[in-house]
Design a protein around this motif. Structure first.
Motif, mmCIF file in Angstrom:
data_model
loop_
_atom_site.group_PDB
_atom_site.id
_atom_site.type_symbol
_atom_site.label_atom_id
_atom_site.label_comp_id
_atom_site.label_asym_id
_atom_site.label_seq_id
_atom_site.Cartn_x
_atom_site.Cartn_y
_atom_site.Cartn_z
ATOM 1 N N PHE A 167 -2.785 3.474 6.090
ATOM 2 C CA PHE A 167 -2.263 4.071 7.318
ATOM 3 C C PHE A 167 -2.965 3.504 8.546
ATOM 4 O O PHE A 167 -2.319 3.234 9.565
ATOM 5 C CB PHE A 167 -2.435 5.591 7.288
ATOM 6 C CG PHE A 167 -2.055 6.238 8.592
ATOM 7 C CD1 PHE A 167 -0.723 6.372 8.949
ATOM 8 C CD2 PHE A 167 -3.033 6.687 9.470
ATOM 9 C CE1 PHE A 167 -0.362 6.955 10.156
ATOM 10 C CE2 PHE A 167 -2.678 7.274 10.677
ATOM 11 C CZ PHE A 167 -1.341 7.405 11.018
ATOM 12 N N LEU A 168 -4.287 3.328 8.474
ATOM 13 C CA LEU A 168 -5.002 2.804 9.635
ATOM 14 C C LEU A 168 -4.568 1.366 9.952
ATOM 15 O O LEU A 168 -4.428 0.996 11.123
ATOM 16 C CB LEU A 168 -6.511 2.865 9.391
ATOM 17 C CG LEU A 168 -7.110 4.276 9.401
ATOM 18 C CD1 LEU A 168 -8.587 4.227 9.026
ATOM 19 C CD2 LEU A 168 -6.925 4.930 10.760
ATOM 20 N N ILE A 169 -4.363 0.559 8.916
ATOM 21 C CA ILE A 169 -3.849 -0.800 9.145
ATOM 22 C C ILE A 169 -2.477 -0.727 9.814
ATOM 23 O O ILE A 169 -2.204 -1.414 10.811
ATOM 24 C CB ILE A 169 -3.761 -1.576 7.819
ATOM 25 C CG1 ILE A 169 -5.162 -1.809 7.246
ATOM 26 C CG2 ILE A 169 -3.050 -2.917 8.019
ATOM 27 C CD1 ILE A 169 -5.152 -2.367 5.827
ATOM 28 N N SER A 170 -1.604 0.118 9.278
ATOM 29 C CA SER A 170 -0.259 0.266 9.826
ATOM 30 C C SER A 170 -0.296 0.823 11.244
ATOM 31 O O SER A 170 0.498 0.417 12.102
ATOM 32 C CB SER A 170 0.570 1.183 8.928
ATOM 33 O OG SER A 170 0.591 0.704 7.599
ATOM 34 N N PHE A 171 -1.213 1.762 11.492
ATOM 35 C CA PHE A 171 -1.309 2.376 12.806
ATOM 36 C C PHE A 171 -1.685 1.340 13.862
ATOM 37 O O PHE A 171 -1.127 1.343 14.977
ATOM 38 C CB PHE A 171 -2.344 3.504 12.765
ATOM 39 C CG PHE A 171 -2.388 4.335 14.010
ATOM 40 C CD1 PHE A 171 -1.376 5.245 14.294
ATOM 41 C CD2 PHE A 171 -3.439 4.223 14.900
ATOM 42 C CE1 PHE A 171 -1.411 6.020 15.444
ATOM 43 C CE2 PHE A 171 -3.481 4.998 16.043
ATOM 44 C CZ PHE A 171 -2.474 5.891 16.322
ATOM 45 N N MET A 172 -2.612 0.451 13.516
ATOM 46 C CA MET A 172 -3.002 -0.605 14.458
ATOM 47 C C MET A 172 -1.851 -1.563 14.710
ATOM 48 O O MET A 172 -1.638 -2.018 15.845
ATOM 49 C CB MET A 172 -4.241 -1.342 13.926
ATOM 50 C CG MET A 172 -5.506 -0.511 13.967
ATOM 51 S SD MET A 172 -6.987 -1.415 13.447
ATOM 52 C CE MET A 172 -6.772 -1.390 11.657
ATOM 53 N N ILE A 173 -1.085 -1.868 13.675
ATOM 54 C CA ILE A 173 0.062 -2.751 13.849
ATOM 55 C C ILE A 173 1.143 -2.068 14.681
ATOM 56 O O ILE A 173 1.782 -2.698 15.539
ATOM 57 C CB ILE A 173 0.602 -3.190 12.478
ATOM 58 C CG1 ILE A 173 -0.433 -4.073 11.778
ATOM 59 C CG2 ILE A 173 1.933 -3.943 12.617
ATOM 60 C CD1 ILE A 173 -0.079 -4.427 10.360
ATOM 61 N N CYS A 174 1.365 -0.771 14.452
ATOM 62 C CA CYS A 174 2.347 -0.036 15.258
ATOM 63 C C CYS A 174 1.913 0.031 16.719
ATOM 64 O O CYS A 174 2.758 0.037 17.626
ATOM 65 C CB CYS A 174 2.534 1.370 14.694
ATOM 66 S SG CYS A 174 3.491 1.427 13.158
#
Length: 253
Positions: free
Chosen positions: A85-92
């Motif tokens: 989620f943290l990886i995805s959150f940074m990409i979002c």
């Protein structure tokens, strides 16, 4: 099934890191071409908490909780899920920056906006479902206090609500980005492509999260809303699959 869970966690962690490392070593992606598709290498990690939650749920339903290490499975699932989620959150966050500076993606890439729903939706669904079984997952004196189980349940529910709200927000933005295609003069600008499946699969995260939150808070309205969303997802999937078959038949895919 517990052994398969550990294999999945290991494989998804290695695969996710390996895919991103390969992309960063061999490709250059300008910010103006950025879409939520960049999240895809992290998606295997985003399914670990739902997988663990379903494993615990099935074990509890069959009175076999003693046959699996519930604490290890749950803690590992939350760790991997949080990483994804943290990886995805940074990409979002990068995607929102792209929207602020470059406007919405072009017509062919527009369905991919729905992918931004998945990370928060799957995380909310997995955390809340695990929270439903905290009394069965953790011992009474976990972390040296009798209150740990209730604290973890409350944290799971509140975090799930935050992330569910985020997925609803991304859903509204995604639907709004396609609103103009309801008009006949714009409809031809977005012919069928495989990205149309983004209308279906990321939204399953929103459906499952809605249903789990309805169960956790014993909210009949949320449960009905989740069922309605599930029915809509089935209809959309049938329509998208039919369009794919039609394009294959006409050799236009």
């Amino acid at each position: 099934m517990e052994a398969m869970f550990w294999i999945y966690v290991s494989a998804s962690t290695v695969a996710s890191a390996g895919m991103y490392l390969t992309l960063w070593s061999t490709q250059v992606f300008p910010i103006q071409s950025m879409t939520p598709v960049w999240v895809f290498p992290a998606y295997p990690l985003l399914l670990t908490a739902p997988l663990a939650a379903n494993l615990v749920t099935a074990a509890a339903a069959s009175n076999r909780l003693g046959s699996i290490n519930t604490v290890a499975v749950s803690v590992a699932a939350v760790t991997a899920q949080g990483t994804g989620f943290l990886i995805s959150f940074m990409i979002c966050a990068a995607f929102i920056y792209r929207l602020m500076t470059q406007k919405l993606p072009r017509d062919a890439q527009r369905p991919g906006v729905f992918i931004s729903i998945g990370p928060s939706g799957f995380t909310a669904a997995g955390l809340v479902q695990l929270g439903l079984y905290t009394e069965k997952i953790f011992p009474v004196d976990f972390m040296g206090t009798q209150h740990a189980v209730y604290i973890l349940k409350l944290l799971a529910y509140m975090t799930g609500l935050w992330l569910w709200g985020l997925s609803i927000w991304f859903f509204l933005v995604s639907v709004g980005s396609l609103w103009k295609y309801l008009r006949p003069e714009h409809r031809r600008k977005m012919p069928f492509q495989m990205t149309w499946f983004s209308f279906v699969f990321p939204n399953t995260a929103l459906v499952t999260a809605t249903e789990q939150i309805g169960r956790a808070f014993e909210c009949r309205g949320m449960q009905i809303f989740g069922c309605v969303l599930a029915g809509c997802i089935v209809v959309v999937w049938v329509l998208v699959f039919g369009c794919m078959v039609k394009c294959l038949w006409r050799r236009r895919l």
